[in-house]
Structure formats: structure tokens, C-alpha cells
Design an enzyme around this catalytic site. Structure first.
Site, PDB file in Angstrom:
ATOM      1  N   LYS A   1       2.995   2.391  -9.808  1.00 51.19           N
ATOM      2  CA  LYS A   1       1.846   3.183  -9.391  1.00 51.19           C
ATOM      3  C   LYS A   1       0.758   3.039 -10.439  1.00 51.19           C
ATOM      4  CE  LYS A   1       4.543   6.437  -6.692  1.00 51.19           C
ATOM      5  NZ  LYS A   1       4.828   7.839  -6.383  1.00 51.19           N
TER       6      LYS A   1
ATOM      7  N   HIS B   1       0.836  -1.199   0.000  1.00 50.52           N
ATOM      8  CA  HIS B   1       0.000   0.000   0.000  1.00 50.52           C
ATOM      9  C   HIS B   1       0.875   1.255   0.000  1.00 50.52           C
ATOM     10  CE1 HIS B   1      -3.638   2.200   2.054  1.00 50.52           C
ATOM     11  NE2 HIS B   1      -3.369   2.652   0.843  1.00 50.52           N
TER      12      HIS B   1
ATOM     13  N   HIS C   1       3.876   0.816   2.799  1.00 55.29           N
ATOM     14  CA  HIS C   1       3.876  -0.213   3.833  1.00 55.29           C
ATOM     15  C   HIS C   1       3.151  -1.447   3.307  1.00 55.29           C
ATOM     16  CE1 HIS C   1      -0.008   1.847   4.313  1.00 55.29           C
ATOM     17  NE2 HIS C   1      -0.455   0.688   4.753  1.00 55.29           N
TER      18      HIS C   1
ATOM     19  N   ASP D   1       0.121  -4.263   4.257  1.00 57.65           N
ATOM     20  CA  ASP D   1      -1.036  -4.530   5.101  1.00 57.65           C
ATOM     21  C   ASP D   1      -1.299  -6.034   5.139  1.00 57.65           C
ATOM     22  OD1 ASP D   1      -1.900  -1.862   5.855  1.00 57.65           O
ATOM     23  OD2 ASP D   1      -2.458  -1.578   3.763  1.00 57.65           O
TER      24      ASP D   1
END
Length: 445
Positions: A268, A56, A62, A64
């Protein structure tokens, strides 16, 4: 990978899950975000409760970790991701519960929304606790011992709460000593110096080669607007197994190379689009034994002649192993369907020209020992090794662009390695440059 199918939970768990997801719903405008609403049908794992890991890129990048417990995905944000080193105890901040349907979510959370940024489904699988079936009780006690069954994450992990329950309860996540740990290996892409077996090659030479070769054969234009990934199953850094989705099949993306940590690529995602932008890829993904390499050369040169008869130029390159890729530069505007249909027609014509050597038959039992021409690589989610990518093999071979004059029975793909790729670029230049030129239009099929 778990088989996902709709399955209604019990009335008790459904009520509990609805109550636990009030905060999740309150934070999101589902007319703006593509994240699933709590009422979206919930997937379930055929082999047990689900677990997923999202990479994420929000305020900070980070990972998740999400475990299916009591009808929801209980979630922890792990800044550095899980580690296979039992001594590496990593911070895991418990975040809000998510609906089970979030297990298949992947995409961009819009700017201004809660958790805005790109979310990539980095890992998925099923899990259980030690002893089995105690996830709810262990979570309540703040001491979870889970066994993950995924692609990158296998074996036991501990989650230990270190602060009282609250909005941001802090836990520690670390590997259990159960024989599945690989000390020193970080599943987010870091690795100690050795990057292959056999002849020793280290990240230092890889970095130096990348820095000096990059001006001659820049990687970024190849990957620009193309989602990239690394094969986690090979246990090597992302730099050494870079792969790229054919652009006419991919979601548009912005890819950034970060020089400080080897070749690492952050992807991205933007809005999904099946339309091509620069280049189509036709890849006879045959990887024959050495005795069949002459056949592969014959097929590749026949494919070149077929393309030239249609007025199309092509660019060959080695896969870095035993295969060859033939790429056809295309002008923008080609649709996914058109490019895919052309690839299939080209391979069908090639198989018809060489019926004893090649086939488009997918079933191994029906191939009769012939080389398989895999036009299916031109499909959603399929990958092709990027040019100048190192492969996780002895002597560190490199996927290397070729001149067609080099595609002869004398060709030895394994001779292009980390040790000599820089010298080759000095001598012949970037032979892949024509593949990025585009400008060609496919004929009607």
C-alpha cells in the site's frame, strides 16, 4: 515495454476522446488526486496501441485491464485478474473510459475520491486485434480478440460481452488457445503445487517452513515500510521470489503478509519520499561462474574491511543464487543522494584495491573479464532479494544471512535450502537481525 512519447491524435479522435472522457472528468477533483486530467499529453506505444493492467486496491482488490481504443483507454475491472487457463472464464466489468495518460499513472487515489485506494501499474505493453486494426469494431460488437505483448501477459485473449451496453456492462475474459497458454497458471500469483523444476518442492512444505520459521526470522519487519514485488517472469508464486526495494530509495509503504496463501504481500503506497528510514544496502551484484567465486569472496571480505575502517558494521547474505549482498544498517535521516554517493565511492575504492578482479565499468566490453560491482542497484526502482526468500531453482535455495566467519572460499551458497533453513535458524538464530538495528551514520564522501 513500449516507448512512450507525446503524440497528438487526429482532430476527429481528439474530439471523440474528449466527449468520452466527460464522465471521467466529472468524477474527479484534479486538485486532490494525482490521476491525470484528460488534457495531459497522451503517451503512445512505439509498437502499437497501448495496454496496461493496474492492480487496484479500492473497495475490493481487483485488476483493471485497459486497452487503447479510439483515443482513450477502454477499461474493464477483472476481480481475479487475467488467467492463462483457457477454461477459466473470468468476469470483466466494463468501467468508465480513461485518458491515455493514465497508462503511466501509479499511486494512491485519496480517500473520499472516486476509486479511492492504491493503484499499482502491474503490467504494460502493446496489443493488437485478430485480425489487426479492428479494436473499435470488435468492441462495438462485444467480441474482442486481442493479442497482448507485455511482460507477464503474452498471447491472445478473448473479451466477450454477456450483457447489453450500459454503465456496468459485463464481459467474460479468457485465454485464447494459441500455443501461449500455460494451463493452471494464474498470472496474479497463484500456481499449482509444484514450485520448481528438478527436485520436487511444493507449496505445502514452503508454507510449513514459513509458519515454523517465522517466529525466528519474521519477514514482516524486513519488508515493513518497503515496497515488495515478485518476479512474474519466473512463473512462480509471489512467495518464492520476494524482493525488496532499498528503503532509502523507496516510497514509504505498508506491507502486510497474508499467511493463508503462502508468502503473499500486498503493498500500500503512501506519499513518495526518497529518504531512508532504517537501512541502506550495498550490493556487489556479481554472479560469477563457480571458478570466480573465490574472487567474489575476496572482494566481499575486502569490502567488510573498508567499511570497518570507516567505523561501519555490515551484514552479509547470499542472494540464493551465486551472488553475495553486503548490507549496511543506517540510522533514519539519510538522503537518497547521500546513500547512493557512498555506495559508489565504496565500490570505486574496492575496484581500485583489486584492479585485476573488479570494476565499476558498466560496459561488458570494457570489463575485461573482471567482476562488476553494481552500485547502481542503490537506485530508484532497483530491487534486492529479501532475506529468507526462496528462489525458483532446483533444490529450492534460500537467500540466507551469514556470519562473516562463514564468508570464506569454503562457502557454498546453494547449500542453504528449504529443507534445512529451519534447522539453521534453530542453530544460529536470525543473523539478519543486526541489519534491522540501524543506528549508524555514513561518513562524509
Amino acid at each position: 515495454m513500449p516507448t512512450l512519447e507525446g503524440m497528438a491524435p487526429s482532430r476527429r479522435s481528439k474530439t471523440s476522446a474528449r466527449a468520452r472522457l466527460k464522465t471521467y472528468r466529472a468524477r474527479r477533483d484534479f486538485s486532490l488526486t494525482s490521476e491525470p486530467a484528460p488534457e495531459v499529453p497522451a503517451p503512445r506505444g512505439a509498437g502499437g496501441p497501448l495496454f496496461v493492467v493496474h492492480k487496484h486496491d479500492a473497495t475490493r482488490l481487483h485488476y483493471d485491464l485497459r486497452l487503447e481504443i479510439d483515443g482513450v483507454l477502454v477499461s474493464w475491472a477483472i476481480p481475479k485478474g487475467p488467467s492463462y487457463d483457457p477454461a477459466d472464464k473470468r468476469l470483466a466489468v466494463q468501467t468508465g473510459d480513461h485518458p491515455l495518460a493514465y497508462a503511466t499513472f501509479e499511486g494512491r487515489i485519496p480517500d473520499g475520491a472516486y476509486g479511492a485506494g492504491d493503484s499499482l501499474l502491474w503490467e504494460e505493453g502493446t496489443f493488437d486485434t485478430v485480425p489487426p486494426g479492428h479494436a473499435s469494431e470488435q468492441r462495438a460488437r462485444g467480441r474482442l480478440h486481442v493479442v497482448l505483448r507485455g511482460h507477464k501477459l503474452e498471447g491472445g485473449w478473448h473479451l466477450i460481452r454477456t450483457s447489453p451496453m450500459g454503465k456496468k456492462a459485463q464481459w467474460l475474459c479468457f485465454k485464447a488457445k494459441d500455443g501461449t497458454e500455460r494451463p493452471g497458471y494464474d498470472v496474479t500469483g497463484e500456481h499449482p503445487e509444484s514450485v520448481k523444476s528438478g527436485q520436487r518442492a511444493t507449496r505445502g512444505p514452503a508454507r510449513r517452513t514459513r509458519r515454523t520459521a517465522a517466529p525466528r526470522a519474521p519477514a514482516k519487519p524486513v519488508r515493513a515500510s518497503r515496497p515488495s514485488r515478485a518476479k512474474g517472469s519466473a512463473r512462480t508464486p509471489e512467495a518464492l521470489l520476494g524482493e525488496v526495494w532499498p528503503p532509502m530509495l523507496a516510497t514509504l509503504a505498508q506491507v502486510e503478509a497474508t499467511a493463508g496463501a503462502g508468502w503473499r504481500f500486498e503493498v500500500k503506497y503512501a506519499a513518495a519520499s526518497p529518504c531512508g528510514r532504517a537501512m541502506g544496502m550495498i550490493s556487489p551484484r556479481a554472479s560469477p561462474p563457480s571458478s570466480r567465486f573465490d574472487d567474489l569472496i575476496q572482494l566481499a571480505t575486502s569490502l567488510r574491511r573498508h567499511l570497518e575502517a570507516l567505523g561501519l558494521t555490515s551484514v552479509p547474505k547470499t542472494s540464493g543464487k551465486r551472488g553475495l549482498h553486503v548490507l549496511v544498517p543506517l540510522a533514519p535521516g539519510h538522503t537518497y543522494a547521500r546513500a547512493g554517493a557512498f555506495a559508489h565511492k565504496a565500490f570505486e575504492a574496492l575496484a581500485a584495491e583489486h584492479p585485476r578482479l573488479a570494476t565499476v565499468e558498466r560496459s561488458k566490453e570494457r570489463r575485461g573479464g573482471r567482476l562488476y560491482l553494481d552500485a547502481g542497484q542503490n537506485a530508484w526502482g532497483k530491487t534486492v532479494v529479501a532475506p529468507y526468500s526462496l528462489r525458483a531453482l532446483p533444490h529450492a535455495p534460500v537467500s540466507t544471512p551469514l556470519a562473516w566467519s562463514e564468508v570464506t572460499p569454503k562457502l557454498n551458497p546453494t547449500r542453504f535450502t528449504l529443507d534445512n533453513v529451519r534447522r539453521r535458524l534453530d542453530e544460529v538464530g536470525d543473523l539478519f537481525a543486526p541489519a534491522l538495528a540501524g543506528g549508524q551514520t555514513l561518513p562524509s564522501v
